[in-house]
Design a protein around this motif. Structure first.
Motif, short mmCIF file in Angstrom:
data_model
loop_
_atom_site.label_atom_id
_atom_site.label_comp_id
_atom_site.label_asym_id
_atom_site.label_seq_id
_atom_site.Cartn_x
_atom_site.Cartn_y
_atom_site.Cartn_z
N GLY A 145 23.22 157.75 -36.03
CA GLY A 145 22.97 158.25 -34.90
C GLY A 145 22.13 157.68 -33.90
O GLY A 145 20.78 157.69 -33.99
N LYS A 176 19.06 160.34 -28.75
CA LYS A 176 17.71 160.28 -28.11
C LYS A 176 16.80 159.83 -29.02
O LYS A 176 15.92 158.83 -28.99
N PHE A 189 23.65 152.89 -36.21
CA PHE A 189 24.94 152.91 -36.31
C PHE A 189 25.27 154.47 -35.68
O PHE A 189 24.69 155.26 -35.42
N ASP A 190 26.58 154.12 -34.82
CA ASP A 190 26.99 155.48 -33.89
C ASP A 190 28.51 155.61 -33.80
O ASP A 190 29.14 154.48 -33.79
N VAL A 191 28.89 156.75 -33.94
CA VAL A 191 30.48 156.82 -33.50
C VAL A 191 30.75 156.56 -32.04
O VAL A 191 31.82 156.54 -31.73
N ASP A 192 29.87 156.72 -31.06
CA ASP A 192 30.01 156.59 -29.63
C ASP A 192 30.06 155.13 -29.29
O ASP A 192 28.93 154.36 -29.30
N MET A 229 29.95 152.79 -36.56
CA MET A 229 29.95 153.29 -37.77
C MET A 229 30.93 152.74 -38.87
O MET A 229 30.77 152.72 -40.05
N THR A 284 19.77 160.67 -38.01
CA THR A 284 19.57 161.37 -36.75
C THR A 284 20.85 161.81 -35.83
O THR A 284 21.17 161.24 -34.82
N PHE A 341 16.24 163.67 -40.31
CA PHE A 341 15.69 164.50 -39.19
C PHE A 341 16.64 165.68 -39.00
O PHE A 341 16.25 166.55 -38.09
N GLU A 363 12.25 165.62 -42.38
CA GLU A 363 11.24 165.53 -41.26
C GLU A 363 11.62 166.63 -40.16
O GLU A 363 12.62 166.90 -39.89
N1 NAD Z 1 13.14 166.79 -37.50
C1 NAD Z 1 12.76 166.71 -36.19
O1 NAD Z 1 11.43 167.06 -35.86
C2 NAD Z 1 13.71 166.53 -34.98
C3 NAD Z 1 13.49 166.29 -33.67
C4 NAD Z 1 14.26 165.96 -32.79
C5 NAD Z 1 15.54 166.04 -33.24
N2 NAD Z 1 15.90 166.28 -34.42
C6 NAD Z 1 17.34 166.47 -34.79
O2 NAD Z 1 17.78 165.10 -34.86
C7 NAD Z 1 19.17 164.89 -34.68
C8 NAD Z 1 19.32 163.90 -33.39
O3 NAD Z 1 18.85 164.54 -32.29
P1 NAD Z 1 19.08 163.64 -30.78
O4 NAD Z 1 18.33 164.54 -29.79
O5 NAD Z 1 18.68 162.38 -30.85
O6 NAD Z 1 20.91 164.08 -30.60
P2 NAD Z 1 21.55 163.02 -29.62
O7 NAD Z 1 22.94 163.97 -29.57
O8 NAD Z 1 20.80 162.65 -28.73
O9 NAD Z 1 22.18 161.92 -30.74
C9 NAD Z 1 23.10 162.13 -31.91
C10 NAD Z 1 23.63 160.86 -32.01
O10 NAD Z 1 24.53 161.03 -33.40
C11 NAD Z 1 25.86 160.50 -33.14
N3 NAD Z 1 26.74 160.96 -33.97
C12 NAD Z 1 27.25 162.30 -34.11
N4 NAD Z 1 28.12 162.31 -35.16
C13 NAD Z 1 28.01 160.94 -35.82
C14 NAD Z 1 28.62 160.65 -37.22
N5 NAD Z 1 29.31 161.12 -37.86
N6 NAD Z 1 28.11 159.17 -37.44
C15 NAD Z 1 27.26 158.48 -36.66
N7 NAD Z 1 26.88 159.03 -35.31
C16 NAD Z 1 26.98 160.26 -35.01
C17 NAD Z 1 26.02 160.79 -31.53
O11 NAD Z 1 27.15 159.93 -31.08
C18 NAD Z 1 24.85 160.66 -30.90
O12 NAD Z 1 24.54 159.18 -30.44
C19 NAD Z 1 19.52 166.39 -34.55
O13 NAD Z 1 19.98 166.87 -35.58
C20 NAD Z 1 18.10 167.24 -34.10
O14 NAD Z 1 18.37 168.39 -34.14
C21 NAD Z 1 15.05 166.56 -35.41
#
Ligand code: NAD
Length: 200
Positions: free
Chosen positions: A88, A91, A113-116, A127, A145, A169, A185
Motif C-alpha cells: 500500500g 499517503k 508494493f501497490d495495485v495502482d 503487487m 498500509t 496500520f 498500530e
Molecule cells: N493506524 C494509524 O494510525 C493510521 C494512520 C493513518 C492511516 N491509517 C490506515 O492506513 C491505511 C492507508 O491509509 P492511506 O491514507 O495511506 O490510504 P491511501 O488510500 O492513500 O493508500 C492506500 C494504498 O493502498 C493501495 N491498495 C489498495 N488495495 C491494495 C491491495 N489489495 N494491494 C496492494 N495495494 C493496495 C492503494 O492503491 C493505495 O495506494 C488505511 O487503512 C488507513 O485507515 C492508519
C-alpha cells in the motif's frame, strides 16, 4: 538461541548508547556509571540496559568498549539491516517509505508494493511481483498500509510469501495463525493517550 526481546523504552535508549560510544575516545573499558553521567541517564537504568545487551561488565572496570559496541550493533542490526516491505504505497505507505529513521534500528524498507500502476517507480513495485520478491530477498517482515477492506487479503498474501511479522496500520483485526506476529498500530490511540495527560 532465542533472541532477547527488549522493552520499547530500552530499545529507544540503545541507539543513544551506541552513538555515544562511537564518538570520542572512551579507552579500552567503559563503565555504566561513566555512560550514565555523560548521557544524564539513571545509573541503574543504564546498567540494566547494558546487562541485557552484553551481560555484566567486569567489576570496577566495566565493559570492553569494542565488545559493547559490537553487542549494540548486533542487537540493533547495524551490520546487516533487516529488510522489510510495505504493501500500500498511498499517503501513509509513501511517508513510511521515505522515512529514513528506521536505519537507526537496523531496519531497511527495501520496497513498497501497490495495485495502482500509476504509482510504480524504482521503489514501488507491482503487487504481482510481491511473492517472488519476498522469496528472492528473503523478506520476513511487512507493513500493511492498505484500506481496511483489503487488509486481510494482503495479510494472507504476506503469509503465503513467507512473512511472519506484520506491522498493521489498517484499522482492522487480522486473523493470523499463531506463528505470525502482528503489531497493530494506531496513531490516534497514542495521541489520545497524550492528550489525556493535558486533562490531568
Ligand atoms: N493506524 C494509524 O494510525 C493510521 C494512520 C493513518 C492511516 N491509517 C490506515 O492506513 C491505511 C492507508 O491509509 P492511506 O491514507 O495511506 O490510504 P491511501 O488510500 O492513500 O493508500 C492506500 C494504498 O493502498 C493501495 N491498495 C489498495 N488495495 C491494495 C491491495 N489489495 N494491494 C496492494 N495495494 C493496495 C492503494 O492503491 C493505495 O495506494 C488505511 O487503512 C488507513 O485507515 C492508519
Amino acid at each position: 538461541m532465542k533472541e532477547p526481546v527488549f522493552s520499547k523504552a530500552t530499545l529507544g535508549r540503545l541507539p543513544i548508547y551506541l552513538d555515544y560510544l562511537r564518538t570520542g575516545d572512551h579507552g579500552e573499558y567503559i563503565s555504566a556509571a561513566e555512560i550514565s553521567r555523560a548521557l544524564g541517564l539513571g545509573d541503574v537504568q543504564v546498567r540494566k540496559d547494558l546487562n541485557s545487551v552484553s551481560g555484566t561488565g567486569k567489576p570496577k572496570i566495566g565493559y570492553k568498549t569494542t565488545e559493547l559496541i559490537a553487542a549494540l550493533e548486533s542487537v540493533l542490526g547495524r551490520k546487516a539491516a533487516t529488510p522489510i516491505v510495505i504493501v500500500g504505497a498511498g499517503k501513509l505507505g509513501k511517508a513510511l517509505l521515505d522515512f529514513d529513521g528506521f536505519d537507526e534500528y537496523g531496519i531497511k524498507i527495501s520496497a513498497a508494493f501497490d495495485v495502482d500502476k500509476r504509482l510504480l517507480c524504482d521503489r514501488i513495485l507491482p503487487m504481482d511481483n510481491f511473492t517472488n520478491y519476498c522469496r528472492l530477498y528473503d523478506i520476513h517482515a511487512g507493513i500493511i498500509t492498505v484500506p481496511a477492506a483489503c487488509a486481510e487479503e494482503v495479510c494472507d498474501i504476506m503469509i503465503k510469501s513467507g512473512i511472519t511479522a506484520i506491522w498493521n496500520f489498517a484499522p482492522t483485526v487480522l486473523n493470523v495463525p499463531e506463528n505470525i506476529t502482528v503489531c497493530q498500530e494506531n496513531l490516534a490511540l497514542s495521541l489520545a493517550h497524550l492528550t489525556m495527560k493535558l486533562r490531568k
